[in-house]
Design an enzyme around this catalytic site. Structure first.
Site, mmCIF file in Angstrom:
data_model
loop_
_atom_site.group_PDB
_atom_site.id
_atom_site.type_symbol
_atom_site.label_atom_id
_atom_site.label_comp_id
_atom_site.label_asym_id
_atom_site.label_seq_id
_atom_site.Cartn_x
_atom_site.Cartn_y
_atom_site.Cartn_z
ATOM 1 N N HIS A 166 -6.589 -6.038 1.771
ATOM 2 C CA HIS A 166 -5.842 -5.061 1.590
ATOM 3 C C HIS A 166 -4.288 -5.150 2.210
ATOM 4 O O HIS A 166 -3.443 -4.739 1.946
ATOM 5 C CB HIS A 166 -6.232 -3.497 1.812
ATOM 6 C CG HIS A 166 -5.266 -2.485 1.435
ATOM 7 N ND1 HIS A 166 -5.143 -2.201 0.159
ATOM 8 C CD2 HIS A 166 -4.706 -1.743 2.279
ATOM 9 C CE1 HIS A 166 -4.255 -1.194 -0.049
ATOM 10 N NE2 HIS A 166 -3.954 -0.830 1.155
ATOM 11 N N SER A 187 0.840 -1.184 0.010
ATOM 12 C CA SER A 187 -0.115 0.013 -0.031
ATOM 13 C C SER A 187 0.655 1.287 0.049
ATOM 14 O O SER A 187 1.570 1.548 -0.930
ATOM 15 C CB SER A 187 -0.821 -0.034 1.292
ATOM 16 O OG SER A 187 -1.886 1.054 1.037
ATOM 17 N N ASP A 217 -9.700 -7.032 -1.961
ATOM 18 C CA ASP A 217 -9.006 -5.904 -1.604
ATOM 19 C C ASP A 217 -10.109 -4.791 -2.124
ATOM 20 O O ASP A 217 -10.340 -4.412 -3.346
ATOM 21 C CB ASP A 217 -7.814 -5.382 -2.452
ATOM 22 C CG ASP A 217 -6.974 -4.300 -1.769
ATOM 23 O OD1 ASP A 217 -7.674 -3.527 -1.012
ATOM 24 O OD2 ASP A 217 -5.787 -4.175 -1.789
#
Length: 265
Positions: free
Chosen positions: A241, A94, A213
């Site tokens: 995620h 991320s 996700d």
């Protein structure tokens, strides 16, 4: 935990091929505990894993610089210097993926391999930037990250099969200082498009996505795979995620395959 001259706090384990793991927002290096335990291998000499706390998170001070992921990438170069590492495999999840791409742009000669998990190479859309600024302004005004808990950031990062991890992720979110949350949101909002950087790299690359996700769609990983046809894409079923937390064995398997490609030259 080591305190480097650059005031960067880092967790480290093992010896062997250097692997830097960059954490997600708004967590810290504690999210990599499974990787710190497993990736060095049974003998501990397969991989040298370094997991730094990015600016303002965990044990690393925020400093007074204006928000920029370029600075976080430069922090990583200083970490490598302090650790006596010339080149490393750099992996980010991320926000960590955004930093990894910034590092690839600013320090390509220090990169031995690249892992991008649950992230994207494109810049933020206007609506996403606006929401980042909303969050940054709110947490600073309230001097609290309660907003992130109220908006169930932890639950939103996890796939449907990972609800047992909600309390653990909530604790990591709650530990984030408001100033760091605001700084990181503004730094992410200001980041440039990195598709050209990714396409131009000539190092082994791995991509990891969670099939469930809700924050970064699998299509973002597929876009990156089209930019790098030699990249290995792993889509983990049932995972949201935070793939490294939700499915550490599958995540680590993708990392080991990348490390093997790096070792093979």
């Amino acid at each position: 935990m080591t305190q480097l001259p650059s005031a960067l706090s880092v967790r480290e384990s093992g010896t062997g091929t250097p692997l830097v793991l960059l954490h997600a927002f708004p967590l810290n290096a504690a999210m990599w505990s499974a990787q710190l335990d497993a990736l060095p291998g049974l003998t501990g000499d397969e991989t040298r894993v370094l997991a730094p706390d990015q600016r303002g998170f965990g044990g690393t001070a925020l400093g007074t610089d204006e928000p920029s992921l370029d600075l976080v990438a430069d922090d990583l170069a200083l970490l490598l210097d302090a650790a006596g590492i010339d080149r490393a495999v750099v992996g980010g999840l991320s926000m960590g993926g955004y930093v990894a791409l910034a590092f690839a742009r600013r320090h390509p000669d220090r990169l031995a391999g690249l892992l991008l998990a649950n992230t994207r190479a494109t810049a933020d859309a206007d609506a996403v930037r606006a929401n980042r600024e909303r969050i940054a302004a709110a947490v600073l005004a309230r001097d609290s990250v309660q907003l992130l808990l109220d908006e169930e950031v932890a639950a939103g990062q996890l796939g449907p099969d990972s609800r047992h991890l909600v309390e653990r992720v909530q604790a990591l979110v709650a530990a984030a200082p408001p100033a760091a949350v605001a700084w990181a949101q503004r730094a992410m909002a200001a980041r440039p498009d990195s598709r050209e950087v990714l396409a131009g790299l000539r190092v082994p690359t791995a991509l990891v996505a969670g099939a469930e996700d809700a924050l970064v769609a699998v299509e973002e990983a597929e876009l990156m795979a089209r930019l790098r046809p030699d990249a290995e894409l792993t889509v983990i079923p049932g995972v949201g995620h935070l793939s490294a937390l939700e499915a550490p064995e599958a995540f680590d398997d993708a990392v080991r395959k990348l490390l093997a490609r790096v070792a093979a030259g």
